[in-house]
Scaffold this motif. Structure first.
Motif, PDB file in Angstrom:
ATOM      1  N   ASP A  10       0.857  -1.181   0.000  1.00  0.00           N
ATOM      2  CA  ASP A  10       0.000   0.000   0.000  1.00  0.00           C
ATOM      3  C   ASP A  10       0.894   1.231   0.000  1.00  0.00           C
ATOM      4  OD1 ASP A  10      -2.274   1.602   0.187  1.00  0.00           O
ATOM      5  OD2 ASP A  10      -2.370   1.427   2.370  1.00  0.00           O
ATOM      6  N   VAL A  11       0.896   1.967  -1.102  1.00  0.00           N
ATOM      7  CA  VAL A  11       1.770   3.126  -1.223  1.00  0.00           C
ATOM      8  C   VAL A  11       0.978   4.372  -1.624  1.00  0.00           C
ATOM      9  CG1 VAL A  11       3.810   1.731  -1.772  1.00  0.00           C
ATOM     10  CG2 VAL A  11       2.406   2.625  -3.619  1.00  0.00           C
ATOM     11  N   LEU A  12       1.596   5.518  -1.366  1.00  0.00           N
ATOM     12  CA  LEU A  12       1.038   6.827  -1.683  1.00  0.00           C
ATOM     13  C   LEU A  12       1.901   7.470  -2.756  1.00  0.00           C
ATOM     14  CD1 LEU A  12       0.724   7.931   2.039  1.00  0.00           C
ATOM     15  CD2 LEU A  12      -1.147   7.116   0.583  1.00  0.00           C
ATOM     16  N   ALA A  13       1.284   8.219  -3.649  1.00  0.00           N
ATOM     17  CA  ALA A  13       2.057   8.870  -4.703  1.00  0.00           C
ATOM     18  C   ALA A  13       1.528  10.284  -4.940  1.00  0.00           C
ATOM     19  CB  ALA A  13       1.980   8.068  -5.993  1.00  0.00           C
ATOM     20  N   TRP A  14       2.470  11.178  -5.259  1.00  0.00           N
ATOM     21  CA  TRP A  14       2.143  12.564  -5.584  1.00  0.00           C
ATOM     22  C   TRP A  14       2.119  12.716  -7.096  1.00  0.00           C
ATOM     23  CZ3 TRP A  14       6.042  17.051  -5.836  1.00  0.00           C
ATOM     24  CH2 TRP A  14       5.372  18.273  -5.988  1.00  0.00           C
ATOM     25  N   VAL A  15       1.023  13.225  -7.623  1.00  0.00           N
ATOM     26  CA  VAL A  15       0.869  13.498  -9.043  1.00  0.00           C
ATOM     27  C   VAL A  15       1.022  15.004  -9.232  1.00  0.00           C
ATOM     28  CG1 VAL A  15      -0.679  13.375 -11.032  1.00  0.00           C
ATOM     29  CG2 VAL A  15      -0.667  11.515  -9.345  1.00  0.00           C
ATOM     30  N   SER A  16       2.152  15.396  -9.784  1.00  0.00           N
ATOM     31  CA  SER A  16       2.442  16.806 -10.019  1.00  0.00           C
ATOM     32  C   SER A  16       2.592  17.028 -11.523  1.00  0.00           C
ATOM     33  CB  SER A  16       3.733  17.205  -9.300  1.00  0.00           C
ATOM     34  OG  SER A  16       4.045  18.555  -9.565  1.00  0.00           O
ATOM     35  N   VAL A  17       1.693  17.829 -12.090  1.00  0.00           N
ATOM     36  CA  VAL A  17       1.702  18.123 -13.524  1.00  0.00           C
ATOM     37  C   VAL A  17       2.100  19.580 -13.718  1.00  0.00           C
ATOM     38  CG1 VAL A  17       0.297  18.273 -15.615  1.00  0.00           C
ATOM     39  CG2 VAL A  17      -0.040  16.374 -14.015  1.00  0.00           C
ATOM     40  N   HIS A  18       3.060  19.788 -14.610  1.00  0.00           N
ATOM     41  CA  HIS A  18       3.528  21.143 -14.941  1.00  0.00           C
ATOM     42  C   HIS A  18       3.790  21.181 -16.444  1.00  0.00           C
ATOM     43  CE1 HIS A  18       5.471  25.002 -14.418  1.00  0.00           C
ATOM     44  NE2 HIS A  18       6.542  24.549 -15.064  1.00  0.00           N
ATOM     45  N   GLU A  19       3.216  22.166 -17.098  1.00  0.00           N
ATOM     46  CA  GLU A  19       3.392  22.326 -18.547  1.00  0.00           C
ATOM     47  C   GLU A  19       3.105  21.030 -19.302  1.00  0.00           C
ATOM     48  OE1 GLU A  19       7.216  24.181 -19.229  1.00  0.00           O
ATOM     49  OE2 GLU A  19       6.560  26.042 -18.261  1.00  0.00           O
ATOM     50  N   ARG A  20       2.018  20.363 -18.881  1.00  0.00           N
ATOM     51  CA  ARG A  20       1.493  19.153 -19.533  1.00  0.00           C
ATOM     52  C   ARG A  20       2.438  17.958 -19.474  1.00  0.00           C
ATOM     53  NH1 ARG A  20      -3.141  19.613 -21.521  1.00  0.00           N
ATOM     54  NH2 ARG A  20      -2.901  17.996 -23.094  1.00  0.00           N
ATOM     55  N   ARG A  21       3.269  17.932 -18.429  1.00  0.00           N
ATOM     56  CA  ARG A  21       4.155  16.787 -18.149  1.00  0.00           C
ATOM     57  C   ARG A  21       4.026  16.444 -16.671  1.00  0.00           C
ATOM     58  NH1 ARG A  21       7.836  15.507 -22.083  1.00  0.00           N
ATOM     59  NH2 ARG A  21       7.824  16.898 -23.870  1.00  0.00           N
ATOM     60  N   PRO A  36       6.690  10.206  -7.306  1.00  0.00           N
ATOM     61  CA  PRO A  36       7.232  10.447  -5.963  1.00  0.00           C
ATOM     62  C   PRO A  36       6.252   9.961  -4.892  1.00  0.00           C
ATOM     63  CG  PRO A  36       7.252  12.454  -7.301  1.00  0.00           C
ATOM     64  CD  PRO A  36       6.481  11.429  -8.073  1.00  0.00           C
ATOM     65  N   GLY A  37       6.789   9.429  -3.811  1.00  0.00           N
ATOM     66  CA  GLY A  37       5.953   8.955  -2.706  1.00  0.00           C
ATOM     67  C   GLY A  37       6.537   7.717  -2.073  1.00  0.00           C
ATOM     68  N   GLY A  38       5.693   6.964  -1.408  1.00  0.00           N
ATOM     69  CA  GLY A  38       6.152   5.748  -0.750  1.00  0.00           C
ATOM     70  C   GLY A  38       5.146   5.271   0.277  1.00  0.00           C
ATOM     71  N   LYS A  39       5.649   4.468   1.207  1.00  0.00           N
ATOM     72  CA  LYS A  39       4.783   3.877   2.229  1.00  0.00           C
ATOM     73  C   LYS A  39       4.631   4.827   3.413  1.00  0.00           C
ATOM     74  CE  LYS A  39       7.331  -0.009   1.503  1.00  0.00           C
ATOM     75  NZ  LYS A  39       8.061  -1.144   1.975  1.00  0.00           N
ATOM     76  N   ARG A  52       5.548  13.694   4.118  1.00  0.00           N
ATOM     77  CA  ARG A  52       6.869  13.282   4.608  1.00  0.00           C
ATOM     78  C   ARG A  52       7.697  12.685   3.478  1.00  0.00           C
ATOM     79  NH1 ARG A  52       8.494   8.652   5.341  1.00  0.00           N
ATOM     80  NH2 ARG A  52       6.420   7.721   5.576  1.00  0.00           N
ATOM     81  N   GLU A  53       7.101  11.779   2.704  1.00  0.00           N
ATOM     82  CA  GLU A  53       7.832  11.134   1.610  1.00  0.00           C
ATOM     83  C   GLU A  53       8.299  12.151   0.568  1.00  0.00           C
ATOM     84  OE1 GLU A  53       8.978   8.142   0.904  1.00  0.00           O
ATOM     85  OE2 GLU A  53       8.167   7.024   2.594  1.00  0.00           O
ATOM     86  N   VAL A  54       7.428  13.078   0.183  1.00  0.00           N
ATOM     87  CA  VAL A  54       7.786  14.079  -0.824  1.00  0.00           C
ATOM     88  C   VAL A  54       8.892  14.995  -0.298  1.00  0.00           C
ATOM     89  CG1 VAL A  54       6.914  16.078  -2.110  1.00  0.00           C
ATOM     90  CG2 VAL A  54       5.600  13.949  -2.067  1.00  0.00           C
ATOM     91  N   MET A  55       8.828  15.368   0.969  1.00  0.00           N
ATOM     92  CA  MET A  55       9.894  16.189   1.556  1.00  0.00           C
ATOM     93  C   MET A  55      11.215  15.419   1.558  1.00  0.00           C
ATOM     94  SD  MET A  55      11.091  18.939   2.802  1.00  0.00           S
ATOM     95  CE  MET A  55       9.784  20.033   3.252  1.00  0.00           C
ATOM     96  N   GLU A  56      11.180  14.146   1.953  1.00  0.00           N
ATOM     97  CA  GLU A  56      12.399  13.328   1.986  1.00  0.00           C
ATOM     98  C   GLU A  56      12.984  13.128   0.597  1.00  0.00           C
ATOM     99  OE1 GLU A  56      11.358   9.634   3.893  1.00  0.00           O
ATOM    100  OE2 GLU A  56      11.111  10.570   5.864  1.00  0.00           O
ATOM    101  N   GLU A  57      12.141  12.891  -0.397  1.00  0.00           N
ATOM    102  CA  GLU A  57      12.615  12.561  -1.741  1.00  0.00           C
ATOM    103  C   GLU A  57      12.983  13.779  -2.582  1.00  0.00           C
ATOM    104  OE1 GLU A  57       9.724  10.080  -3.672  1.00  0.00           O
ATOM    105  OE2 GLU A  57      10.169   8.375  -2.385  1.00  0.00           O
ATOM    106  N   LEU A  58      12.230  14.886  -2.390  1.00  0.00           N
ATOM    107  CA  LEU A  58      12.378  16.028  -3.293  1.00  0.00           C
ATOM    108  C   LEU A  58      12.615  17.364  -2.612  1.00  0.00           C
ATOM    109  CD1 LEU A  58       9.521  15.044  -5.735  1.00  0.00           C
ATOM    110  CD2 LEU A  58      11.978  14.869  -6.151  1.00  0.00           C
ATOM    111  N   CYS A  90      -3.052   7.771  -5.449  1.00  0.00           N
ATOM    112  CA  CYS A  90      -2.415   8.939  -6.047  1.00  0.00           C
ATOM    113  C   CYS A  90      -3.175  10.211  -5.690  1.00  0.00           C
ATOM    114  CB  CYS A  90      -2.367   8.777  -7.561  1.00  0.00           C
ATOM    115  SG  CYS A  90      -1.496   7.286  -8.071  1.00  0.00           S
ATOM    116  N   PHE A  91      -2.410  11.236  -5.327  1.00  0.00           N
ATOM    117  CA  PHE A  91      -2.986  12.508  -4.901  1.00  0.00           C
ATOM    118  C   PHE A  91      -2.309  13.658  -5.632  1.00  0.00           C
ATOM    119  CE2 PHE A  91      -3.460   9.559  -1.422  1.00  0.00           C
ATOM    120  CZ  PHE A  91      -4.731   9.815  -0.926  1.00  0.00           C
TER     121      PHE A  91
END
Length: 137
Positions: A10-21, A36-39, A52-58, A90-91
């Motif tokens: 069970d994982v969480l993911a961040w969906v970030s779209v910028h300039e259609r990517r 990006p994301g994780g458990k 927390r995951e997004v801060m740690e990764e990015l 995904c969020f």
């Protein structure tokens, strides 16, 4: 294999779209791009775990209250010694700061739907959905 091993990861993911990517990351030693994301840690909510995951990764702070569920996908894991199912929630969320690789993240990229084959299976589903929804090229 125990019941725990057969349960989907069970994982969480961040969906970030910028300039259609869409933003994707690659961890050291892996050959595919992931969202990006994780458990989540024990006791964390989806919002707390993803932030927390997004801060740690990015090194990016997700803005409190901006988290919105986008989709949930299930697929086979990628890059694990034992193949397991992954359930990825995904969020979308607004962020403060520019993403930059941190911790185990080796690289980041902004991909279009045409580059979907470079992604892990669950991420492929999300890119296809983003394209179908007209959010990425």
């Amino acid at each position: 294999m125990s019941a725990t091993d057969s349960a989907p990861l069970d994982v969480l993911a961040w969906v970030s779209v910028h300039e259609r990517r869409v933003l994707v990351v690659r961890t050291r030693g892996r050959d595919a791009w992931y969202l990006p994301g994780g458990k989540r840690e024990p006791g964390e909510s989806d919002a707390q775990g993803l932030a927390r995951e997004v801060m740690e990764e990015l090194g990016v702070r997700l803005q409190p209250g901006s988290l919105r569920h986008y989709c949930t996908v299930e697929d086979v894991s990628h890059g694990l010694a034992v193949t397991r199912q992954v359930r990825m929630q995904c969020f979308t969320a607004q962020a403060e700061g520019a993403p930059a690789p941190q911790a185990e993240i080796e690289a980041l990229a902004w991909l279009s739907a045409a580059e979907v084959t470079a992604c892990a299976p669950a991420a492929r589903q999300v890119l296809a959905r983003l394209a179908a929804d007209g959010l990425i090229d």
